[in-house]
Design a protein around this motif. Sequence first.
Motif, mmCIF file in Angstrom:
data_model
loop_
_atom_site.group_PDB
_atom_site.id
_atom_site.type_symbol
_atom_site.label_atom_id
_atom_site.label_comp_id
_atom_site.label_asym_id
_atom_site.label_seq_id
_atom_site.Cartn_x
_atom_site.Cartn_y
_atom_site.Cartn_z
ATOM 1 N N TRP A 52 0.604 -1.058 -0.129
ATOM 2 C CA TRP A 52 -0.104 0.036 0.074
ATOM 3 C C TRP A 52 1.038 1.785 0.017
ATOM 4 O O TRP A 52 0.237 2.402 -0.546
ATOM 5 C CB TRP A 52 -0.702 -0.116 1.302
ATOM 6 C CG TRP A 52 -1.942 -0.942 1.167
ATOM 7 C CD1 TRP A 52 -2.204 -1.865 0.269
ATOM 8 C CD2 TRP A 52 -2.940 -0.921 1.831
ATOM 9 N NE1 TRP A 52 -3.268 -3.061 0.372
ATOM 10 C CE2 TRP A 52 -3.852 -2.236 0.966
ATOM 11 C CE3 TRP A 52 -3.907 -0.508 3.255
ATOM 12 C CZ2 TRP A 52 -5.460 -2.565 2.102
ATOM 13 C CZ3 TRP A 52 -5.181 -0.554 3.437
ATOM 14 C CH2 TRP A 52 -5.471 -1.423 2.604
ATOM 15 N N ARG A 53 1.910 1.317 0.139
ATOM 16 C CA ARG A 53 2.752 2.325 0.670
ATOM 17 C C ARG A 53 3.688 2.565 -0.470
ATOM 18 O O ARG A 53 4.052 3.940 -0.622
ATOM 19 C CB ARG A 53 3.852 2.160 1.365
ATOM 20 C CG ARG A 53 4.654 0.980 1.354
ATOM 21 C CD ARG A 53 5.705 0.791 2.683
ATOM 22 N NE ARG A 53 7.129 0.164 2.122
ATOM 23 C CZ ARG A 53 7.355 -1.408 3.005
ATOM 24 N NH1 ARG A 53 5.536 -2.016 2.891
ATOM 25 N NH2 ARG A 53 7.936 -1.931 2.465
ATOM 26 N N PHE A 54 3.966 2.312 -1.170
ATOM 27 C CA PHE A 54 3.869 1.933 -2.946
ATOM 28 C C PHE A 54 2.785 2.096 -4.413
ATOM 29 O O PHE A 54 2.813 2.088 -5.692
ATOM 30 C CB PHE A 54 4.701 1.317 -3.541
ATOM 31 C CG PHE A 54 5.781 1.075 -2.470
ATOM 32 C CD1 PHE A 54 6.655 2.269 -2.443
ATOM 33 C CD2 PHE A 54 6.216 -0.046 -2.690
ATOM 34 C CE1 PHE A 54 7.931 2.354 -1.645
ATOM 35 C CE2 PHE A 54 7.913 -0.428 -1.593
ATOM 36 C CZ PHE A 54 8.339 0.214 -1.377
ATOM 37 N N SER A 55 1.498 2.554 -3.704
ATOM 38 C CA SER A 55 0.019 2.454 -4.764
ATOM 39 C C SER A 55 0.886 3.887 -5.434
ATOM 40 O O SER A 55 0.817 4.816 -4.925
ATOM 41 C CB SER A 55 -1.164 2.262 -3.406
ATOM 42 O OG SER A 55 -1.170 1.197 -2.887
ATOM 43 N N ARG A 75 -6.035 3.426 0.199
ATOM 44 C CA ARG A 75 -4.490 2.709 -0.191
ATOM 45 C C ARG A 75 -4.210 4.646 -0.372
ATOM 46 O O ARG A 75 -2.667 4.371 0.026
ATOM 47 C CB ARG A 75 -4.576 2.040 -1.453
ATOM 48 C CG ARG A 75 -4.790 0.227 -1.545
ATOM 49 C CD ARG A 75 -5.325 -0.215 -2.416
ATOM 50 N NE ARG A 75 -4.892 -1.866 -2.774
ATOM 51 C CZ ARG A 75 -6.068 -2.628 -1.242
ATOM 52 N NH1 ARG A 75 -7.093 -1.718 -1.720
ATOM 53 N NH2 ARG A 75 -6.413 -3.952 -1.558
ATOM 54 N N TYR A 124 -3.282 5.760 3.516
ATOM 55 C CA TYR A 124 -2.710 4.834 3.412
ATOM 56 C C TYR A 124 -0.781 5.329 3.414
ATOM 57 O O TYR A 124 -0.512 5.908 3.825
ATOM 58 C CB TYR A 124 -2.422 3.192 3.308
ATOM 59 C CG TYR A 124 -1.304 3.022 4.482
ATOM 60 C CD1 TYR A 124 -1.158 2.412 5.292
ATOM 61 C CD2 TYR A 124 -0.739 2.457 3.858
ATOM 62 C CE1 TYR A 124 -0.429 1.500 5.921
ATOM 63 C CE2 TYR A 124 1.053 1.470 4.270
ATOM 64 C CZ TYR A 124 0.804 0.962 5.173
ATOM 65 O OH TYR A 124 1.783 0.430 6.148
ATOM 66 N N ARG A 125 -1.093 5.800 1.773
ATOM 67 C CA ARG A 125 0.393 5.856 1.565
ATOM 68 C C ARG A 125 0.720 7.363 2.263
ATOM 69 O O ARG A 125 1.694 7.371 2.278
ATOM 70 C CB ARG A 125 0.392 5.885 -0.330
ATOM 71 C CG ARG A 125 1.518 6.399 -0.531
ATOM 72 C CD ARG A 125 2.164 6.438 -2.358
ATOM 73 N NE ARG A 125 2.586 6.537 -2.824
ATOM 74 C CZ ARG A 125 3.068 6.106 -3.720
ATOM 75 N NH1 ARG A 125 2.444 6.110 -5.000
ATOM 76 N NH2 ARG A 125 4.491 7.929 -4.467
ATOM 77 N N THR A 126 -0.004 8.017 1.865
ATOM 78 C CA THR A 126 -0.572 9.487 2.569
ATOM 79 C C THR A 126 0.560 9.731 3.892
ATOM 80 O O THR A 126 1.268 10.407 3.673
ATOM 81 C CB THR A 126 -1.421 10.055 2.224
ATOM 82 O OG1 THR A 126 -2.056 9.732 0.893
ATOM 83 C CG2 THR A 126 -0.910 11.445 2.634
ATOM 84 N N TYR A 163 1.790 7.534 5.642
ATOM 85 C CA TYR A 163 2.718 6.602 5.790
ATOM 86 C C TYR A 163 4.097 7.651 5.310
ATOM 87 O O TYR A 163 5.166 7.421 5.789
ATOM 88 C CB TYR A 163 2.617 5.357 5.062
ATOM 89 C CG TYR A 163 4.176 4.682 4.895
ATOM 90 C CD1 TYR A 163 4.304 3.303 5.697
ATOM 91 C CD2 TYR A 163 5.401 4.622 4.108
ATOM 92 C CE1 TYR A 163 5.283 2.561 6.043
ATOM 93 C CE2 TYR A 163 6.982 3.575 4.395
ATOM 94 C CZ TYR A 163 6.497 2.858 4.862
ATOM 95 O OH TYR A 163 7.794 2.195 5.411
ATOM 96 N N GLU A 164 3.637 8.004 4.346
ATOM 97 C CA GLU A 164 5.301 9.517 3.922
ATOM 98 C C GLU A 164 5.073 10.272 4.278
ATOM 99 O O GLU A 164 6.038 10.647 5.286
ATOM 100 C CB GLU A 164 4.419 9.835 2.342
ATOM 101 C CG GLU A 164 4.694 8.505 1.631
ATOM 102 C CD GLU A 164 4.437 9.904 0.129
ATOM 103 O OE1 GLU A 164 4.426 9.827 -0.311
ATOM 104 O OE2 GLU A 164 4.546 8.775 -1.050
ATOM 105 N N THR A 183 10.207 9.122 1.066
ATOM 106 C CA THR A 183 9.734 8.526 0.343
ATOM 107 C C THR A 183 10.652 7.210 1.193
ATOM 108 O O THR A 183 11.443 6.770 2.755
ATOM 109 C CB THR A 183 11.983 8.044 -0.648
ATOM 110 O OG1 THR A 183 12.544 8.943 -0.033
ATOM 111 C CG2 THR A 183 11.217 9.201 -1.593
ATOM 112 N N GLU A 184 10.755 5.952 0.882
ATOM 113 C CA GLU A 184 10.787 4.754 1.568
ATOM 114 C C GLU A 184 12.417 4.809 1.827
ATOM 115 O O GLU A 184 13.583 4.441 1.072
ATOM 116 C CB GLU A 184 10.184 3.723 0.660
ATOM 117 C CG GLU A 184 10.262 2.112 1.619
ATOM 118 C CD GLU A 184 10.189 2.082 2.226
ATOM 119 O OE1 GLU A 184 10.514 0.683 2.981
ATOM 120 O OE2 GLU A 184 8.503 2.680 2.901
#
Length: 619
Positions: A79-82, A133, A136-138, A140-141, A152-153
């Motif tokens: 999800w963090r790369f969606s 998703r 979640y990505r927002t 997470y970043e 970034t990851e």
Amino acid sequence: MFWQSVDAFLTRIRPHRQGLSLAIDGVLVALGWQFTYLFRLGFERWLSARPSYDHGVLVGVAACYLVVFRLLDVPKGMWRFSGFGEIKRLLLGCLIAGSVSAVVVLMAQLREVPRAVLMLHPVMVLFGVCGVRILYRTVYEHMRMQVSGRSTETRRALVLGAGDAARRLLAGIQHEGWVVVGLLDDDPAKHDARVAGVPVLGPMALLPEQAQTQGATHVIVAVPSAPMAVRRRIIDLAAGTGLTVLTVPGARELQDGQRVPLRDIQPEDLLGRDPVTLDEGGIAEVLNDKVVLVTGAGGSIGSELCRQIARYGPRHIVLFELSEYALYAIEQELSEKWPHVPLVRLIGDVKDPDRLREVFARWRPQIVFHAAAYKHVPLMEEENALAALRNNTIGTHCAARAAAEHGVGRFVLVSTDKAVNPTNVMGATKRAAELAISALATQFPATSFMAVRFGNVLGSSGSVIPKFKEQIAKGGPVTVTHPDVIRYFMTISEAARLVLQAAAIGRSGQVLVLDMGEAVKIVDMARDLIRLAGHTEEEIGIEFTGLRPGEKLYEELLADSDSTIPTPVAGLRVARMEVDADLPGRIAAWLRENENPPDRSDHAVKQRLRVLVPEFTSS
């Protein structure tokens, strides 16, 4: 602290990511069904106007969506790369599942389910699964920005070791996109403590469990002061996780206050023995403010000798090299790293006595390190025996005699374990070179002639390590001559420092040897390199090709008749060779015979070598 707690929570649930993804998507399918009814019937009727079998229909629809999502590998998405690719997969999944559900409901003649609900429900589900998703990505970043200063990851590392090296390591890498999720150390006093804010999670035996729990992507070995056997055990443990393994340099390379760099695991990390501690003060006394000449200055050993010599502040380093490119390469490197050390760059051949006398007369070196040699055993064994004899033996004699004639104080020959009871041309020519300088030692007492023997040098040109790495990079197989072949190994740096130590403590006529510890099976070295490259033996096979001409199953460092005595440097011993009184005369006659022999065949060269080196046996 809040975001670090969130990060820790997400890390703990990461091993269950696929199951959680399906569960959340199932909830979203159910919520989408409810919102579709709400949109179609309004608040007054969205519950009362439903058919009695609606709950059963919802369970069937949800099951259909989850099966389709599973078949399309939707739960495997991170999800963090969606992004757009994930949205396309979700769109396809909703279209297929929605269509299948509608067809089944219509075929079952469940007429009380509104047709508008069947049409709009896939749209609602798509909005829900895409929206969660993106959300979640927002989040997470944003969390990554709060934790590491980067959105970034990042690379997530577990560090093995919680000492000073780990503390200095953390001070640097946490600002370079790394997140260190924890440290492991076998010292019970450090457990539950924190190093630079990072928790010590327990002993190193917990590494496999913690690597999975913490979602680690890398393992960093940070125990530079540990004995080599301990470091080897820790590296084996780290390699067993299947993660990328990095390490910090050894304790000798680290300086106080210096940022700790990271590097890949190298073959020398797998030797499993501690390097010999040498007399740095004695070496400095011999080299400081001296003119030092190195033959073969651009080769593997010669270039490392130049690097080591430059550290001790010589007056000049005279680089004597036959290869133009090799000379250019080492000159450029030395000029960049030690700009204040004067260099003399000379193209020359050690078989050219006139050129050698010209060089010695002009530059007056006080110490000579003779590293020019042909050393590849199979290459010298066939079709090149005469070239090996001329370069390794006659070239050594030419260089040593020119040194003695021009008042050089110390002449150090780089020799090899293959000179002991030689079974190949390369070893025999090196033994003959040792005898040649022994003879000169009796003729020129003002010059100290000595030789240094050591085993195989990791990473040197012609050694097995570069060959193995190249074969692994090509997908294998890795070729090993014999399953039982063993060799003594040392690093290039250690070999060069041993040669410098010989110049400091050696006396004329001596051969110094290093206690090289346990011999290493070549096949074990190949297996280690395959594993460290992230492969298995099933992926990169090992093929046994048979011993090559002149090759031994094992090497020796001392001949049986040699006597050894200890030196002030632990791990170094001196072998004093038996020298016949008539050796100078025999050597002189033998050299004249081989300068321009009538029979230049390999067989004839080997026969002439046996005259001087009777213990030489060859296939």
